[in-house]
Design an enzyme around this catalytic site. Structure first.
Site, PDB file in Angstrom:
ATOM      1  N   HIS A  44      40.968  44.364  49.047  1.00 14.37           N
ATOM      2  CA  HIS A  44      41.947  44.046  48.237  1.00 14.37           C
ATOM      3  C   HIS A  44      41.805  45.286  46.901  1.00 14.37           C
ATOM      4  CE1 HIS A  44      43.356  40.010  48.822  1.00 14.37           C
ATOM      5  NE2 HIS A  44      42.348  40.111  49.634  1.00 14.37           N
ATOM      6  N   ASP A 103      43.513  50.696  40.520  1.00 15.59           N
ATOM      7  CA  ASP A 103      43.499  49.377  40.794  1.00 15.59           C
ATOM      8  C   ASP A 103      44.022  49.364  42.323  1.00 15.59           C
ATOM      9  OD1 ASP A 103      43.684  46.633  40.518  1.00 15.59           O
ATOM     10  OD2 ASP A 103      44.806  46.745  38.602  1.00 15.59           O
TER      11      ASP A 103
HETATM   12  P1  ADQ Z   1      42.225  41.559  40.209  1.00 16.56           P
HETATM   13  O1  ADQ Z   1      41.675  42.854  39.787  1.00 16.56           O
HETATM   14  O2  ADQ Z   1      41.986  40.278  39.416  1.00 16.56           O
HETATM   15  O3  ADQ Z   1      42.708  41.670  41.864  1.00 16.56           O
HETATM   16  P2  ADQ Z   1      45.424  41.531  39.576  1.00 16.56           P
HETATM   17  O4  ADQ Z   1      46.113  41.745  40.604  1.00 16.56           O
HETATM   18  O5  ADQ Z   1      46.007  42.382  38.478  1.00 16.56           O
HETATM   19  O6  ADQ Z   1      44.005  41.646  39.369  1.00 16.56           O
HETATM   20  O7  ADQ Z   1      45.382  40.158  39.023  1.00 16.56           O
HETATM   21  C1  ADQ Z   1      45.418  38.890  39.815  1.00 16.56           C
HETATM   22  C2  ADQ Z   1      45.807  37.787  39.237  1.00 16.56           C
HETATM   23  O8  ADQ Z   1      45.013  37.238  37.905  1.00 16.56           O
HETATM   24  C3  ADQ Z   1      47.331  37.702  38.798  1.00 16.56           C
HETATM   25  O9  ADQ Z   1      47.837  36.599  39.394  1.00 16.56           O
HETATM   26  C4  ADQ Z   1      47.215  37.398  37.343  1.00 16.56           C
HETATM   27  O10 ADQ Z   1      48.323  36.834  36.796  1.00 16.56           O
HETATM   28  C5  ADQ Z   1      45.886  36.681  36.848  1.00 16.56           C
HETATM   29  N1  ADQ Z   1      45.420  37.194  35.591  1.00 16.56           N
HETATM   30  C6  ADQ Z   1      45.068  38.400  35.433  1.00 16.56           C
HETATM   31  N2  ADQ Z   1      44.442  38.560  34.126  1.00 16.56           N
HETATM   32  C7  ADQ Z   1      44.810  37.234  33.822  1.00 16.56           C
HETATM   33  C8  ADQ Z   1      44.684  36.639  32.200  1.00 16.56           C
HETATM   34  N3  ADQ Z   1      43.911  37.160  31.144  1.00 16.56           N
HETATM   35  N4  ADQ Z   1      44.749  35.341  32.112  1.00 16.56           N
HETATM   36  C9  ADQ Z   1      45.520  34.797  33.101  1.00 16.56           C
HETATM   37  N5  ADQ Z   1      45.641  35.098  34.475  1.00 16.56           N
HETATM   38  C10 ADQ Z   1      45.301  36.240  34.591  1.00 16.56           C
HETATM   39  C11 ADQ Z   1      42.288  42.263  42.926  1.00 16.56           C
HETATM   40  C12 ADQ Z   1      42.530  43.772  43.060  1.00 16.56           C
HETATM   41  C13 ADQ Z   1      43.960  44.058  42.626  1.00 16.56           C
HETATM   42  C14 ADQ Z   1      44.828  43.403  43.549  1.00 16.56           C
HETATM   43  C15 ADQ Z   1      44.317  41.781  43.692  1.00 16.56           C
HETATM   44  C16 ADQ Z   1      45.124  41.225  44.944  1.00 16.56           C
HETATM   45  O11 ADQ Z   1      41.639  44.252  41.894  1.00 16.56           O
HETATM   46  O12 ADQ Z   1      44.270  45.295  42.808  1.00 16.56           O
HETATM   47  O13 ADQ Z   1      46.006  43.325  43.056  1.00 16.56           O
HETATM   48  O14 ADQ Z   1      42.871  41.574  44.071  1.00 16.56           O
HETATM   49  O15 ADQ Z   1      44.841  41.796  46.129  1.00 16.56           O
END
Ligand code: ADQ
Length: 478
Positions: free
Chosen positions: A157, A365
């Site tokens: 991921h 990311d």
């Molecule tokens: P993450 O680094 O967690 O995931 P991201 O894809 O931006 O990053 O977010 C995942 C989920 O978390 C989204 O559905 C978002 O809505 C939710 N989220 C983030 N911040 C939040 C907040 N403050 N309050 C509520 N909800 C929040 C990892 C990788 C990413 C990749 C994902 C999926 O780092 O690059 O996109 O996995 O593969």
């Protein structure tokens, strides 16, 4: 049709909406195959023997959830130590934050071996196993050592760094070798795939039979780019729900005289939040017409607070936001609203919709799903503008966003100004194109494409289920 077995560090109950698109999509595939989801329960117990006997099996509808606990020593070395103290920073190009400690890699191996030992008795001969993310790179090698001959796939991921960075990990050869125990290895972007293929060429002296086939250590591997997406329909449904509509109306009314920008992240040093606040400050400095108007809502959910490298970022952010508010704010206008909290998933579409600009500027990311959620939440007749870091996997697809280099503070500020001033027709054209990409590469396509590479008969059967689901959803009532 075989059964799907998903293995990840943590599980989400696919029946709960708070679980998010990934859990919903995997949940759907698991339900259709009567599948099994295996991972860490999140609990930490006193000693290794208690962890060994902690397997818990629960039924969530048609999906079986199997979890184990970890003992403190294993947790600290595997999760906080090697996964989040070595692999996470290095894979995000932050060698300066990596803490290489032989002790941690031992714990990482131990937990992967424990996962394999606990999972093997639960497996059936025709299972198809899908392992997720950097915590579990060596899992297939451990499963193979325990005699597993099932098809096993792995999806990363987070980004795959170029060879020169990856090679800084003292165990990089071992990690590469263990990846060859999988049948399919998937990455978020073509850039990541290129980095892996380049590295495998050096480390494993892999032969490249064609674009996707690599051969080394007597094994053949299919490596591909499978960009993850969101469940657009699910997100649109959330957007029509009461909580999202309330969040939209409240935010719109409260900021009726302002122009909103929104950032939503986990509080992580990879997300570029301090640079974003500096760019916003630069906007107010060089484009004073935005004062008393532009307002940045930055939501940063607490994350991995036990990991050392995360300690400073909260303090830095509070200081930066306080300085912008102190220097530019007025009795009736606070330029930055910084919220160090998780926002309920049901409210997010309303917040996104109320913001004229979505500002998603990670330094690095894997994909970034917030960018896709922001686009999916917009009112197509008056959409907001996405300002997106070129260093996200999403930037490879979302080329109609305003792409920025987050290290270039002045350049990002200029993109924010461009976004705030963008005429309606251009906003609509960009949004239309972005939504098209997001719909085409949604989370169901991601699942189908990955499983199509891993086990074509399973993917075919699931495709049939998905078509049936869509037919039922769109069929007029009898
Ligand atoms: P993450 O680094 O967690 O995931 P991201 O894809 O931006 O990053 O977010 C995942 C989920 O978390 C989204 O559905 C978002 O809505 C939710 N989220 C983030 N911040 C939040 C907040 N403050 N309050 C509520 N909800 C929040 C990892 C990788 C990413 C990749 C994902 C999926 O780092 O690059 O996109 O996995 O593969």
């Amino acid at each position: 049709m075989g059964r799907l077995v998903v293995v990840s560090n943590r599980l989400a109950d696919p029946r709960k909406p708070a679980a998010g698109g990934l859990a919903v999509a995997l949940g759907e595939v698991l339900r259709n195959t009567g599948g099994l989801w295996f991972g860490w329960s999140g609990a930490i117990v006193d000693d290794a023997r208690a962890a060994e006997g902690s397997l818990r099996i629960q039924q969530a509808g048609a999906v079986t959830l199997a979890t184990i606990d970890l003992c403190r020593e294993d947790h600290d070395a595997y999760y906080a130590g090697y996964s989040n103290g070595v692999l996470w920073p290095v894979f995000h190009y932050r060698l300066d934050l990596a803490n290489f400690d032989d002790h941690d890699v031992e714990g990482y191996r131990r937990v992967n071996r424990l996962f394999a030992r606990q999972l093997v008795p639960l497996l059936r001969p025709d299972d198809v196993i899908w392992v997720h993310d950097y915590h579990l790179i060596p899992l297939a090698a451990e499963l193979r050592a325990a005699g597993c001959s099932q098809r096993i796939g792995f999806f990363l991921h987070i980004p795959m760094p170029p060879s020169q960075i990856f090679a800084a990990i003292p165990q990089h050869e071992w990690l590469t070798r263990t990846l060859f125990a999988y049948d399919v290895v998937g990455f978020q972007s073509r850039a990541d795939l290129g980095h892996f293929a380049g590295h495998a060429g050096c480390d494993a002296v892999a032969k490249r039979a064609n674009e996707h086939r690599l051969e080394a250590f007597g094994r053949r591997l299919h490596a591909g780019a499978f960009p993850i997406g969101i469940d657009v329909d699910e997100f649109e449904r959330l957007g029509r729900g009461k909580e999202a509509r309330d969040a939209y109306v409240t935010t719109r009314d409260e900021y009726a005289r302002r122009r909103l920008l929104i950032g939503v992240d986990r509080l992580d040093y990879t997300k570029g939040i301090p640079q974003r606040i500096r760019a916003f400050r630069e906007l107010l400095t060089h484009h004073p017409g935005n004062r008393h108007s532009a307002t940045l809502i930055q939501i940063a959910a607490p994350s991995r607070e036990s990991v050392e490298a995360y300690a400073g970022i909260r303090i830095e952010l509070e200081r930066l936001c306080g300085a912008v508010n102190g220097d530019f704010g007025d009795l009736d206008w606070m330029p930055v609203r910084y919220i160090h909290r998780n926002v309920a998933r049901r409210r997010l579409p309303g917040l996104y919709r109320a913001a004229r600009v979505g500002i998603i500027t990670p330094l690095r990311d894997g994909m970034n799903l917030v960018a896709k959620e922001y686009v999916a939440s917009q009112d197509a007749s008056d959409p907001g503008v996405l300002v997106l870091s070129r260093f996200t996997g999403a930037a490879e697809q979302l080329t109609e966003a305003l792409l920025v280099n987050p290290y270039d503070i002045r350049g990002t500020a200029e993109a924010l100004q461009q976004a705030l001033a963008m005429p309606l027709a251009e906003r609509q054209a960009r949004h239309d194109a972005l939504l098209g990409h997001i719909r085409e590469y949604d989370v169901h396509r991601w699942c189908a494409d990955f499983l199509g590479a891993l086990d074509p008969p399973l993917a075919q059967a699931l495709g049939h289920h998905a078509r049936e689901r869509r037919r039922r959803a769109t069929a007029p009532p009898a």
